[in-house]
Motif scaffolding. Structure first.
Motif, PDB file in Angstrom:
ATOM      1  N   ALA A   1      27.162  29.332 -70.493  1.00  0.00           N
ATOM      2  CA  ALA A   1      26.226  29.844 -71.279  1.00  0.00           C
ATOM      3  C   ALA A   1      25.289  28.903 -71.772  1.00  0.00           C
ATOM      4  O   ALA A   1      24.041  29.196 -72.145  1.00  0.00           O
ATOM      5  N   ALA A   2      25.876  27.526 -71.863  1.00  0.00           N
ATOM      6  CA  ALA A   2      25.120  26.547 -72.511  1.00  0.00           C
ATOM      7  C   ALA A   2      24.113  26.083 -71.487  1.00  0.00           C
ATOM      8  O   ALA A   2      23.143  25.739 -71.546  1.00  0.00           O
ATOM      9  N   GLU A   3      24.739  26.069 -70.250  1.00  0.00           N
ATOM     10  CA  GLU A   3      23.664  25.977 -68.905  1.00  0.00           C
ATOM     11  C   GLU A   3      22.709  26.720 -68.820  1.00  0.00           C
ATOM     12  O   GLU A   3      21.332  26.334 -68.820  1.00  0.00           O
ATOM     13  N   LYS A   4      22.938  27.781 -69.261  1.00  0.00           N
ATOM     14  CA  LYS A   4      21.835  29.202 -68.960  1.00  0.00           C
ATOM     15  C   LYS A   4      20.809  28.895 -70.362  1.00  0.00           C
ATOM     16  O   LYS A   4      19.605  29.277 -69.790  1.00  0.00           O
ATOM     17  N   ALA A   5      21.261  28.388 -71.252  1.00  0.00           N
ATOM     18  CA  ALA A   5      20.343  28.501 -72.460  1.00  0.00           C
ATOM     19  C   ALA A   5      19.380  27.245 -72.185  1.00  0.00           C
ATOM     20  O   ALA A   5      18.472  26.870 -73.087  1.00  0.00           O
ATOM     21  N   GLY A   6      19.740  26.357 -71.240  1.00  0.00           N
ATOM     22  CA  GLY A   6      18.949  24.987 -71.142  1.00  0.00           C
ATOM     23  C   GLY A   6      19.129  23.874 -72.304  1.00  0.00           C
ATOM     24  O   GLY A   6      17.832  23.291 -72.573  1.00  0.00           O
ATOM     25  N   LEU A   7      20.147  23.954 -72.784  1.00  0.00           N
ATOM     26  CA  LEU A   7      20.457  22.986 -74.087  1.00  0.00           C
ATOM     27  C   LEU A   7      20.715  21.599 -73.550  1.00  0.00           C
ATOM     28  O   LEU A   7      20.804  21.380 -72.070  1.00  0.00           O
ATOM     29  N   LEU A   8      20.691  20.454 -74.095  1.00  0.00           N
ATOM     30  CA  LEU A   8      20.458  19.277 -73.962  1.00  0.00           C
ATOM     31  C   LEU A   8      21.699  18.886 -73.034  1.00  0.00           C
ATOM     32  O   LEU A   8      21.690  18.263 -71.873  1.00  0.00           O
ATOM     33  N   LEU A   9      23.001  19.277 -73.311  1.00  0.00           N
ATOM     34  CA  LEU A   9      23.995  18.776 -72.545  1.00  0.00           C
ATOM     35  C   LEU A   9      24.416  19.974 -71.205  1.00  0.00           C
ATOM     36  O   LEU A   9      25.076  19.533 -70.671  1.00  0.00           O
ATOM     37  N   GLY A  10      23.894  20.995 -71.152  1.00  0.00           N
ATOM     38  CA  GLY A  10      23.641  22.020 -70.391  1.00  0.00           C
ATOM     39  C   GLY A  10      25.327  22.197 -70.065  1.00  0.00           C
ATOM     40  O   GLY A  10      25.618  22.618 -68.746  1.00  0.00           O
TER      41      GLY A  10
ATOM     42  N   ALA B   1      29.825  19.585 -84.398  1.00  0.00           N
ATOM     43  CA  ALA B   1      28.667  20.841 -84.551  1.00  0.00           C
ATOM     44  C   ALA B   1      27.503  20.455 -83.904  1.00  0.00           C
ATOM     45  O   ALA B   1      26.922  21.156 -83.330  1.00  0.00           O
ATOM     46  N   ARG B   2      26.966  19.218 -83.794  1.00  0.00           N
ATOM     47  CA  ARG B   2      25.955  18.635 -83.110  1.00  0.00           C
ATOM     48  C   ARG B   2      26.386  18.716 -81.855  1.00  0.00           C
ATOM     49  O   ARG B   2      25.421  19.078 -81.015  1.00  0.00           O
ATOM     50  N   LEU B   3      27.287  18.427 -81.330  1.00  0.00           N
ATOM     51  CA  LEU B   3      27.620  18.556 -79.832  1.00  0.00           C
ATOM     52  C   LEU B   3      27.613  19.899 -79.379  1.00  0.00           C
ATOM     53  O   LEU B   3      27.055  20.140 -78.318  1.00  0.00           O
ATOM     54  N   ARG B   4      28.067  20.805 -79.929  1.00  0.00           N
ATOM     55  CA  ARG B   4      28.056  22.354 -79.575  1.00  0.00           C
ATOM     56  C   ARG B   4      26.555  22.683 -79.605  1.00  0.00           C
ATOM     57  O   ARG B   4      26.268  23.391 -78.638  1.00  0.00           O
ATOM     58  N   GLU B   5      25.877  22.381 -80.629  1.00  0.00           N
ATOM     59  CA  GLU B   5      24.544  22.849 -80.907  1.00  0.00           C
ATOM     60  C   GLU B   5      23.627  22.365 -79.611  1.00  0.00           C
ATOM     61  O   GLU B   5      22.686  22.888 -79.033  1.00  0.00           O
ATOM     62  N   ALA B   6      24.115  21.208 -79.286  1.00  0.00           N
ATOM     63  CA  ALA B   6      23.380  20.400 -77.780  1.00  0.00           C
ATOM     64  C   ALA B   6      23.790  21.013 -76.588  1.00  0.00           C
ATOM     65  O   ALA B   6      23.275  20.523 -75.368  1.00  0.00           O
ATOM     66  N   GLY B   7      24.521  21.949 -76.630  1.00  0.00           N
ATOM     67  CA  GLY B   7      25.190  22.624 -75.359  1.00  0.00           C
ATOM     68  C   GLY B   7      26.466  21.868 -74.839  1.00  0.00           C
ATOM     69  O   GLY B   7      26.514  22.083 -73.492  1.00  0.00           O
ATOM     70  N   GLY B   8      27.113  21.080 -75.416  1.00  0.00           N
ATOM     71  CA  GLY B   8      28.462  20.440 -74.931  1.00  0.00           C
ATOM     72  C   GLY B   8      29.453  21.341 -75.208  1.00  0.00           C
ATOM     73  O   GLY B   8      29.652  22.238 -76.126  1.00  0.00           O
ATOM     74  N   VAL B   9      30.451  21.364 -74.342  1.00  0.00           N
ATOM     75  CA  VAL B   9      31.705  21.990 -74.495  1.00  0.00           C
ATOM     76  C   VAL B   9      32.996  21.245 -74.861  1.00  0.00           C
ATOM     77  O   VAL B   9      33.105  20.247 -74.060  1.00  0.00           O
ATOM     78  N   VAL B  10      33.573  21.575 -75.915  1.00  0.00           N
ATOM     79  CA  VAL B  10      34.793  20.951 -76.292  1.00  0.00           C
ATOM     80  C   VAL B  10      35.811  21.329 -75.516  1.00  0.00           C
ATOM     81  O   VAL B  10      36.464  22.429 -75.608  1.00  0.00           O
TER      82      VAL B  10
ATOM     83  N   VAL C   1      25.891   4.241 -68.312  1.00  0.00           N
ATOM     84  CA  VAL C   1      25.110   4.061 -69.739  1.00  0.00           C
ATOM     85  C   VAL C   1      24.246   5.095 -70.029  1.00  0.00           C
ATOM     86  O   VAL C   1      24.204   5.824 -71.285  1.00  0.00           O
ATOM     87  N   HIS C   2      23.873   5.791 -68.979  1.00  0.00           N
ATOM     88  CA  HIS C   2      23.097   7.203 -69.238  1.00  0.00           C
ATOM     89  C   HIS C   2      23.956   8.153 -69.992  1.00  0.00           C
ATOM     90  O   HIS C   2      23.200   8.744 -70.836  1.00  0.00           O
ATOM     91  N   ASP C   3      24.881   8.279 -69.265  1.00  0.00           N
ATOM     92  CA  ASP C   3      25.586   9.597 -69.694  1.00  0.00           C
ATOM     93  C   ASP C   3      26.307   9.251 -71.257  1.00  0.00           C
ATOM     94  O   ASP C   3      26.288  10.059 -72.059  1.00  0.00           O
ATOM     95  N   ALA C   4      26.522   7.880 -71.405  1.00  0.00           N
ATOM     96  CA  ALA C   4      27.003   7.487 -72.960  1.00  0.00           C
ATOM     97  C   ALA C   4      25.772   7.866 -73.714  1.00  0.00           C
ATOM     98  O   ALA C   4      25.844   8.345 -75.005  1.00  0.00           O
ATOM     99  N   ALA C   5      24.542   7.374 -73.382  1.00  0.00           N
ATOM    100  CA  ALA C   5      23.121   7.510 -74.050  1.00  0.00           C
ATOM    101  C   ALA C   5      23.244   9.003 -74.498  1.00  0.00           C
ATOM    102  O   ALA C   5      22.405   9.268 -75.466  1.00  0.00           O
ATOM    103  N   LEU C   6      23.226   9.896 -73.281  1.00  0.00           N
ATOM    104  CA  LEU C   6      22.841  11.294 -73.630  1.00  0.00           C
ATOM    105  C   LEU C   6      23.797  11.931 -74.716  1.00  0.00           C
ATOM    106  O   LEU C   6      23.524  12.645 -75.282  1.00  0.00           O
ATOM    107  N   LEU C   7      25.204  11.451 -74.481  1.00  0.00           N
ATOM    108  CA  LEU C   7      26.041  12.155 -75.377  1.00  0.00           C
ATOM    109  C   LEU C   7      25.831  11.665 -76.952  1.00  0.00           C
ATOM    110  O   LEU C   7      25.976  12.411 -77.787  1.00  0.00           O
ATOM    111  N   LEU C   8      25.418  10.348 -76.977  1.00  0.00           N
ATOM    112  CA  LEU C   8      25.188   9.890 -78.222  1.00  0.00           C
ATOM    113  C   LEU C   8      23.933  10.494 -78.759  1.00  0.00           C
ATOM    114  O   LEU C   8      23.871  10.736 -80.110  1.00  0.00           O
ATOM    115  N   SER C   9      22.806  10.940 -78.208  1.00  0.00           N
ATOM    116  CA  SER C   9      21.765  11.660 -78.541  1.00  0.00           C
ATOM    117  C   SER C   9      22.305  12.957 -79.255  1.00  0.00           C
ATOM    118  O   SER C   9      21.643  13.662 -79.918  1.00  0.00           O
ATOM    119  N   ALA C  10      23.323  13.398 -78.539  1.00  0.00           N
ATOM    120  CA  ALA C  10      23.862  14.961 -79.002  1.00  0.00           C
ATOM    121  C   ALA C  10      24.448  14.703 -80.276  1.00  0.00           C
ATOM    122  O   ALA C  10      24.228  15.289 -81.167  1.00  0.00           O
TER     123      ALA C  10
END
Length: 493
Positions: free
Chosen positions: A61-70, A107-116, A223-232
């Motif tokens: 669902a997060a991937e289909k929605a095109g969210l940050l973390l996909g 909450a921010r993580l989920r909003e950005a399309g991350g799956v806990v 580093v990119h992945d850490a920065a992407l997660l921090l952005s979320a």
């Protein structure tokens, strides 16, 4: 950089590589957890996880929605609240701490399309209960094992988060740090770990030690992945800034970040006395020099009074801040104060204190002198910040401070506790000051990973990530791979 919230997900998603099939990836991670954490070498990194169908559906669902973390999967240290599971901090006293809340960063993580994907083991109470503990052990999760050598330690207190990402159990993980608990397990488990400036990520609904020094941060494979997660996850509690909460893109500029013309300050006395670690560090400096950096040797000794002042701060704030958290939990837990937690441990000796005691808890309960605390906080902050990192940067006109993060993983020993090499590293400077600290893998000693630290001024988080990304590209060292077996000397040519 800061971006208006109305455009944040669309803008940040441009910097994220596409995921081929987020649902299939989520299932694959859970299969690895079943094979390597619950069975096989039994790493004990993950306490609880989603069922495969739920994880796959959320990721798709997060991937289909095109969210940050996909739909990328993230494991979360079990002192950070998530609505699905109890938040135990590794203690049986909090086994029923089912708050039904998401910490704001979650909450921010989920909003950005991350799956806990699940919760990870940790050093119980984030390693503040005893000065003679074994890092990576908790009464709830047992002893976490290092994927690179399962008889070796994972460091504390984000031990499970470090071991889990190294073992391939998730795309990334959330750790927390008061002093070394993101950077040490990241270094020892061959990961990129980032302790951000205190305040960049919300502290709310995280089982605390110290409001002065606590922060959550990302642990990842690059580093990119850490920065992407921090952005979320970056940003204060919702509503603090009012309408128009600001969001952050920490991936911006990473692809073109350069060491050319940068002055790199070497904390020489923090390199330590392990010749193999020193050799790795010298190779890392040579790589940075070849990439155009100017290496500047710095003569700095951390004042002894800084550490003693820090301890006073942590003990005072532990009693105050942990007590406030326990008192405010909506769950039916048996402890509401630090004194309650001490009594619980005493009543459950075999389960909680078979391997080590709670002398720091007891000491914290009697650390009540507010004036002494205020002086200690002012002294520790001054020595680590204005007279520490800030002065080193300004006096030597350097852009960043570097040192090895910590030595290679030591053998886990529940009977005698941790026995790491304390001569290596300078992360306490950044921890006490509340400034950013990034660790990036720089090679291995006898098959065991070792990281290099990048530390800078307050709010220089993006710059530190840029230094790490530039070094990552310049690095010539061969990195180790997990063996999932007991350590043995690697074959030599």
């Amino acid at each position: 950089m800061k971006i208006a919230p109305s455009a944040v997900l669309a803008v940040l998603a441009l910097s994220a590589p596409a995921y081929a099939d987020a649902g299939a990836d989520a299932r694959s991670y859970l299969e690895r957890i079943a094979t390597l954490d619950d069975a096989g070498p039994e790493l004990n990194a993950v306490i609880v996880s989603l069922d495969p169908d739920t994880a796959a559906a959320e990721a798709q669902a997060a991937e289909k929605a095109g969210l940050l973390l996909g739909g990328r999967t993230v494991l979360v240290k079990d002192n950070v609240e998530t609505k699905e599971w109890p938040t135990t901090a590794g203690s049986l006293a909090l086994a029923a701490n089912m708050t039904g809340r998401d910490a704001p960063l979650i909450a921010r993580l989920r909003e950005a399309g991350g799956v806990v994907l699940g919760k990870t083991n940790l050093s119980e109470w984030a390693n503040i209960r005893s000065s003679n503990s074994t890092s990576g052990w908790s009464a709830v999760g047992g002893l976490t094992r290092n994927p690179y050598a399962i008889d070796r330690n994972t460091c504390g207190s984000s031990s499970g988060s470090g071991a889990a990402v190294a073992a391939g159990f998730a795309w990334a993980a959330i750790g927390t740090e008061t002093d070394g608990s993101i950077t040490c397990p990241s270094s020892i488990n061959g990961l990129v770990g980032f302790k951000p400036t205190v305040g960049l990520v919300s502290q709310t609904f995280i089982v605390p030690i110290s409001s002065s020094q606590d922060t959550a941060g990302p642990m990842a494979n690059s580093v990119h992945d850490a920065a992407l997660l921090l952005s979320a996850i970056a940003g204060p509690d919702y509503g603090i800034l009012g309408p128009g909460d600001l969001h952050y893109d920490f991936t911006a500029g990473l692809a073109t970040a350069s060491l050319s013309g940068k002055r790199v300050g070497v904390l020489r006395k923090a390199v330590g006395n392990d010749r193999k670690v020193t050799a790795l560090f010298e190779a890392a400096l040579a790589d940075m020099k070849a990439a155009g950096a100017e290496i500047v040797e710095l003569d700095y000794d951390a004042p002894s009074e800084m550490g003693s002042a820090e301890l006073t701060v942590l003990l005072y704030e532990l009693r105050r801040d942990l007590g406030a958290y326990l008192a405010g939990s909506p769950a039916a837990i048996p402890v509401r104060t630090l004194a309650d937690a001490i009594a619980f441990d005493a009543a459950h000796l075999e389960e909680e204190m078979r391997w080590f005691g709670q002398e720091l808890f007891v000491q914290a309960e009697t650390t009540t002198d507010e004036e002494a605390y205020k002086k200690a906080r002012a002294d520790s902050l001054r020595l680590a910040g204005p007279e520490g990192i800030d002065k080193l940067l300004a006096d030597s006109k350097v852009d960043v401070l570097v040192a090895p993060t910590v030595g290679p993983a030591w053998t886990s020993d529940l009977v005698n506790g941790d026995h790491y090499n304390g001569s290596i590293g300078a992360g306490s400077l950044a921890a006490i000051a509340g400034y950013p600290h990034l660790t990036v893998p720089m090679g291995a000693v006898e098959g065991l990973p070792v990281g290099i630290s990048f530390m800078g001024a307050k709010w220089s988080d993006a710059a530190m990530l840029g230094f790490g990304a530039a070094y990552e590209r310049a690095r010539t060292a061969t990195l180790a791979t997990p063996s999932f077996e007991r350590w043995q000397p690697p074959a030599t040519d």
